[in-house]
Design a protein around this motif. Structure first.
Motif, mmCIF file in Angstrom:
data_model
loop_
_atom_site.group_PDB
_atom_site.id
_atom_site.type_symbol
_atom_site.label_atom_id
_atom_site.label_comp_id
_atom_site.label_asym_id
_atom_site.label_seq_id
_atom_site.Cartn_x
_atom_site.Cartn_y
_atom_site.Cartn_z
ATOM 1 N N LYS A 52 0.824 -1.215 0.000
ATOM 2 C CA LYS A 52 0.000 0.000 0.000
ATOM 3 C C LYS A 52 0.862 1.270 0.000
ATOM 4 C CE LYS A 52 -3.768 2.275 2.448
ATOM 5 N NZ LYS A 52 -4.634 2.257 3.621
ATOM 6 N N GLY A 53 1.883 1.316 0.812
ATOM 7 C CA GLY A 53 2.751 2.485 0.897
ATOM 8 C C GLY A 53 4.014 2.346 0.070
ATOM 9 N N SER A 54 3.931 1.691 -1.069
ATOM 10 C CA SER A 54 5.095 1.408 -1.907
ATOM 11 C C SER A 54 5.727 2.674 -2.476
ATOM 12 C CB SER A 54 4.668 0.496 -3.062
ATOM 13 O OG SER A 54 5.644 0.491 -4.069
ATOM 14 N N TYR A 55 7.027 2.816 -2.260
ATOM 15 C CA TYR A 55 7.749 3.938 -2.867
ATOM 16 C C TYR A 55 7.789 3.798 -4.381
ATOM 17 C CZ TYR A 55 9.148 5.138 1.852
ATOM 18 O OH TYR A 55 9.136 5.485 3.183
ATOM 19 N N ASN A 56 7.770 2.572 -4.889
ATOM 20 C CA ASN A 56 7.768 2.364 -6.338
ATOM 21 C C ASN A 56 6.452 2.791 -6.955
ATOM 22 O OD1 ASN A 56 10.428 1.033 -7.248
ATOM 23 N ND2 ASN A 56 9.945 0.192 -5.234
ATOM 24 N N ALA B 273 11.390 1.651 -20.518
ATOM 25 C CA ALA B 273 12.220 2.398 -19.569
ATOM 26 C C ALA B 273 12.077 1.724 -18.210
ATOM 27 C CB ALA B 273 11.779 3.860 -19.485
ATOM 28 N N ILE B 274 13.117 1.848 -17.407
ATOM 29 C CA ILE B 274 13.151 1.204 -16.086
ATOM 30 C C ILE B 274 13.579 2.229 -15.056
ATOM 31 C CG2 ILE B 274 14.182 -0.630 -14.703
ATOM 32 C CD1 ILE B 274 14.948 -2.016 -17.362
ATOM 33 N N MET B 275 12.925 2.189 -13.910
ATOM 34 C CA MET B 275 13.365 2.947 -12.749
ATOM 35 C C MET B 275 12.941 2.186 -11.510
ATOM 36 S SD MET B 275 10.909 6.298 -12.795
ATOM 37 C CE MET B 275 9.371 6.312 -11.921
ATOM 38 N N GLY B 276 13.442 2.597 -10.368
ATOM 39 C CA GLY B 276 13.066 1.926 -9.140
ATOM 40 C C GLY B 276 13.472 2.734 -7.930
ATOM 41 N N ALA B 277 12.821 2.422 -6.816
ATOM 42 C CA ALA B 277 13.060 3.144 -5.569
ATOM 43 C C ALA B 277 13.267 2.155 -4.433
ATOM 44 C CB ALA B 277 11.871 4.052 -5.251
ATOM 45 N N SER B 278 14.171 2.501 -3.540
ATOM 46 C CA SER B 278 14.387 1.685 -2.346
ATOM 47 C C SER B 278 14.853 2.575 -1.208
ATOM 48 C CB SER B 278 15.415 0.580 -2.609
ATOM 49 O OG SER B 278 16.722 1.100 -2.615
ATOM 50 N N PHE C 15 9.677 11.321 -0.549
ATOM 51 C CA PHE C 15 8.216 11.375 -0.694
ATOM 52 C C PHE C 15 7.629 11.826 0.637
ATOM 53 C CE2 PHE C 15 9.737 8.266 -3.725
ATOM 54 C CZ PHE C 15 9.019 8.542 -4.867
ATOM 55 N N ASP C 16 6.511 12.570 0.567
ATOM 56 C CA ASP C 16 5.874 12.988 1.810
ATOM 57 C C ASP C 16 4.880 11.927 2.287
ATOM 58 O OD1 ASP C 16 3.460 13.368 0.408
ATOM 59 O OD2 ASP C 16 3.694 15.541 0.298
ATOM 60 N N ALA C 17 4.216 12.210 3.399
ATOM 61 C CA ALA C 17 3.297 11.240 4.014
ATOM 62 C C ALA C 17 2.117 10.892 3.110
ATOM 63 C CB ALA C 17 2.789 11.782 5.354
ATOM 64 N N SER C 18 1.778 11.773 2.180
ATOM 65 C CA SER C 18 0.666 11.493 1.264
ATOM 66 C C SER C 18 1.132 10.760 0.000
ATOM 67 C CB SER C 18 -0.043 12.789 0.879
ATOM 68 O OG SER C 18 0.787 13.567 0.033
ATOM 69 N N GLY C 19 2.446 10.515 -0.125
ATOM 70 C CA GLY C 19 2.980 9.803 -1.280
ATOM 71 C C GLY C 19 3.460 10.691 -2.411
#
Length: 187
Positions: free
Chosen positions: A19-23, A113-118, A157-161
């Motif tokens: 639900k709260g995925s940075y990706n 295209a590819i990107m990702g977040a961790s 990212f902020d609390a709202s995404g």
């Protein structure tokens, strides 16, 4: 994109179901940052069943048919992948496995295209490189640069995404602009 160019329809795939995925937040940011003439629509992969070739041979489930049709209709694909155990998540591999089966797998000759977040410092580098290996077999055409690996995502990212880091927004804009040019070149 030139003024006489056709619109570019991109399907974005987040490799995370959390639900709260940075990706997923990064995919939503990309949707907002898309250049003029490009639209990005998110694909749903969380409802795809586990891949089973016996099921496929009996007929693709409706969820898989929907996903494959969405990819087929797209001009380009944007993968946004987390990294789990130095690799792409199982849910993303499952989606790729379902979509890549005959007939007429929709990754063939498709710009990607590819990107990702961790939360780590490498920002999904290993998962992205592994995904690139799969794209070779699928005969997709991944964009080489720029690479977007969003490290320390919890600070961007902020609390709202919403994406709050302007440098990251610039990297995403550059990636999408390059994807638009790559798509035009391959048309």
């Amino acid at each position: 994109m030139s003024s006489d160019a056709r619109p570019i329809r991109v399907v974005g795939i987040s490799g995370s179901l959390r639900k709260g995925s940075y990706n997923t937040m990064a995919l939503k940011a990309a949707m907002d940052l898309a250049p003029e003439g490009m639209t990005i629509e998110a694909a749903e992969i969380g409802d795809l069943p586990h891949y089973n070739d016996d099921v496929r041979l009996a007929g693709y489930p409706p969820e898989v048919e929907r996903f494959r049709a969405q990819l087929t209709a797209a001009d380009a694909i944007l993968f946004v992948t987390p990294e789990y155990n130095y690799s792409i998540p199982g849910v993303l591999k499952n989606a790729i496995d379902w979509a890549s089966r005959p007939p007429s797998q929709p990754f063939d000759n498709k710009p990607v295209a590819i990107m990702g977040a961790s939360m780590g410092v490498l920002g999904t580098a290993r998962a992205q490189y592994q995904l690139r290996q799969m794209l070779v077999f699928l005969n997709a055409f991944p964009l080489n640069k720029p690479e977007v690996m969003i490290g320390a995502a919890q600070t961007k990212f902020d609390a709202s995404g919403a994406l709050t880091d302007e440098a990251t927004a610039d990297f995403i804009r550059q990636l999408l602009t390059a994807l638009a040019a790559w798509t035009e070149r391959l048309r």
